[in-house]
Design a protein around this motif. Structure first.
Motif, PDB file in Angstrom:
ATOM      1  N   TYR A  36       0.840  -1.193   0.000  1.00  0.00           N
ATOM      2  CA  TYR A  36       0.000   0.000   0.000  1.00  0.00           C
ATOM      3  C   TYR A  36       0.877   1.246   0.000  1.00  0.00           C
ATOM      4  CZ  TYR A  36      -3.687  -3.160   1.677  1.00  0.00           C
ATOM      5  OH  TYR A  36      -4.577  -4.188   1.819  1.00  0.00           O
ATOM      6  N   PHE A  37       0.458   2.234  -0.761  1.00  0.00           N
ATOM      7  CA  PHE A  37       1.077   3.558  -0.711  1.00  0.00           C
ATOM      8  C   PHE A  37       0.202   4.409   0.195  1.00  0.00           C
ATOM      9  CE2 PHE A  37       1.777   7.740  -3.162  1.00  0.00           C
ATOM     10  CZ  PHE A  37       2.801   8.115  -2.304  1.00  0.00           C
ATOM     11  N   LEU A 181       5.280  -3.065 -11.082  1.00  0.00           N
ATOM     12  CA  LEU A 181       5.716  -1.780 -11.636  1.00  0.00           C
ATOM     13  C   LEU A 181       5.215  -0.619 -10.786  1.00  0.00           C
ATOM     14  CD1 LEU A 181       5.280  -2.273 -15.502  1.00  0.00           C
ATOM     15  CD2 LEU A 181       7.417  -2.133 -14.200  1.00  0.00           C
ATOM     16  N   LYS A 182       3.982  -0.744 -10.289  1.00  0.00           N
ATOM     17  CA  LYS A 182       3.438   0.299  -9.425  1.00  0.00           C
ATOM     18  C   LYS A 182       4.218   0.388  -8.123  1.00  0.00           C
ATOM     19  CE  LYS A 182       0.593   3.465  -8.026  1.00  0.00           C
ATOM     20  NZ  LYS A 182       0.623   4.821  -8.624  1.00  0.00           N
ATOM     21  N   LYS A 187       8.037   3.528  -4.760  1.00  0.00           N
ATOM     22  CA  LYS A 187       9.343   3.657  -4.102  1.00  0.00           C
ATOM     23  C   LYS A 187      10.075   4.900  -4.591  1.00  0.00           C
ATOM     24  CE  LYS A 187      10.086  -1.336  -3.483  1.00  0.00           C
ATOM     25  NZ  LYS A 187      10.918  -2.494  -3.909  1.00  0.00           N
ATOM     26  N   ARG A 188      10.085   5.084  -5.916  1.00  0.00           N
ATOM     27  CA  ARG A 188      10.774   6.253  -6.479  1.00  0.00           C
ATOM     28  C   ARG A 188      10.104   7.544  -6.033  1.00  0.00           C
ATOM     29  NH1 ARG A 188      10.798   2.840 -11.025  1.00  0.00           N
ATOM     30  NH2 ARG A 188       9.030   3.968 -11.930  1.00  0.00           N
ATOM     31  N   TYR A 189       8.779   7.543  -6.021  1.00  0.00           N
ATOM     32  CA  TYR A 189       8.051   8.751  -5.624  1.00  0.00           C
ATOM     33  C   TYR A 189       8.393   9.137  -4.190  1.00  0.00           C
ATOM     34  CZ  TYR A 189       4.289  12.100  -5.021  1.00  0.00           C
ATOM     35  OH  TYR A 189       3.593  13.254  -4.775  1.00  0.00           O
ATOM     36  N   ILE A 190       8.390   8.152  -3.301  1.00  0.00           N
ATOM     37  CA  ILE A 190       8.680   8.424  -1.894  1.00  0.00           C
ATOM     38  C   ILE A 190      10.082   8.996  -1.732  1.00  0.00           C
ATOM     39  CG2 ILE A 190       9.083   7.326   0.353  1.00  0.00           C
ATOM     40  CD1 ILE A 190       6.786   5.386  -0.350  1.00  0.00           C
ATOM     41  N   MET A 191      11.059   8.358  -2.332  1.00  0.00           N
ATOM     42  CA  MET A 191      12.440   8.791  -2.168  1.00  0.00           C
ATOM     43  C   MET A 191      12.709  10.150  -2.815  1.00  0.00           C
ATOM     44  SD  MET A 191      14.151   6.583  -0.290  1.00  0.00           S
ATOM     45  CE  MET A 191      12.663   6.781   0.720  1.00  0.00           C
ATOM     46  N   ASN A 192      11.996  10.458  -3.902  1.00  0.00           N
ATOM     47  CA  ASN A 192      12.239  11.707  -4.626  1.00  0.00           C
ATOM     48  C   ASN A 192      11.390  12.871  -4.141  1.00  0.00           C
ATOM     49  OD1 ASN A 192      14.273  10.902  -6.467  1.00  0.00           O
ATOM     50  ND2 ASN A 192      12.749   9.859  -7.728  1.00  0.00           N
ATOM     51  N   ASN A 193      10.493  12.629  -3.203  1.00  0.00           N
ATOM     52  CA  ASN A 193       9.591  13.702  -2.781  1.00  0.00           C
ATOM     53  C   ASN A 193      10.321  14.928  -2.226  1.00  0.00           C
ATOM     54  OD1 ASN A 193       6.801  14.249  -0.589  1.00  0.00           O
ATOM     55  ND2 ASN A 193       6.881  14.596  -2.775  1.00  0.00           N
TER      56      ASN A 193
END
Length: 212
Positions: A36-37, A181-182, A187-193
């Motif tokens: 879950y995101f 893929l989601k 993961k990328r979204y969280i780290m790049n926020n």
């Protein structure tokens, strides 16, 4: 939360088993053995008129199919996120290192206590993003875990700040990741926020995250 006999992980991705679907102000859809995101924010970080507009649209969709409701939730998330990432207000309490450290440590405690995993977390100045993974032996629901994280940290954060009253907004944005893929995208979204919010130039420069 044991995987059904004869069902592989990929089969569960393609044909998920719903364990709960309920609504407060937002829909919350729980499925078996998924990631879950999740996003939750501080109380008072979104203007009242924005909340009213979003609620009006949500009310119009209250009898719509689940998929349409979930799609609206995603659009609502993007709106809220854009406000949070550009907010310049006096409620950036998570910028306090003691509070950021407190929230991160509470996630670690929940992994041990309830056997959920939180492999990716970022503590932003006014909100939190995390990837939440249930396991075959997870002991409670995601809602229970998040409620305990928020309840405990709210009390302790208010003590640190020397204040009283609401600390977290009541509800969370949460949706299950429907494909590997989601999961990678989240993961990328969280780290790049922090980079997206122009707080640092590189993800690894932000101190309040997991993994380091």
């Amino acid at each position: 939360m044991v995987q059904p006999k004869g069902r592989t992980y990929l089969e569960l991705m393609e044909k998920p088993i719903t364990t709960a679907f309920h609504r407060r102000k937002l829909p919350h859809w729980s499925v078996l053995n998924h990631e879950y995101f999740v996003t939750f924010r501080l109380h008072g970080t979104i203007p009242a008129h924005v909340i009213a507009t979003l609620r009006e649209k949500r009310d119009k969709l209250k009898d719509a199919p689940q998929e349409e409701i979930i799609q609206n939730q995603r659009l609502e998330f993007l709106k809220i996120e854009s406000i949070l990432d550009t907010a310049d207000n006096n409620r950036a309490f998570l910028s306090n290192p003691d509070i950021a450290r407190l929230v991160l440590s509470k996630f670690d405690e929940m992994e041990t206590k309830y056997r959920w995993r939180f492999p990716f977390i970022v503590i932003m100045p006014n909100h939190v993003h995390c990837l939440c993974c249930d396991s075959d032996n997870a002991l409670v629901s995601l809602g229970k875990v998040l409620g305990e994280i928020k309840g405990s940290t709210a009390f302790q954060a208010n003590r640190i700040l020397g204040k009283e009253g609401k600390f977290w907004a009541a509800e969370n944005f949460d949706h299950w990741c429907r494909s590997p893929l989601k999961v990678e995208s989240v993961k990328r979204y969280i780290m790049n926020n922090p980079v997206k919010a122009r707080l640092v130039s590189k993800p690894e420069d932000w101190p309040w995250r997991k993994p380091k």
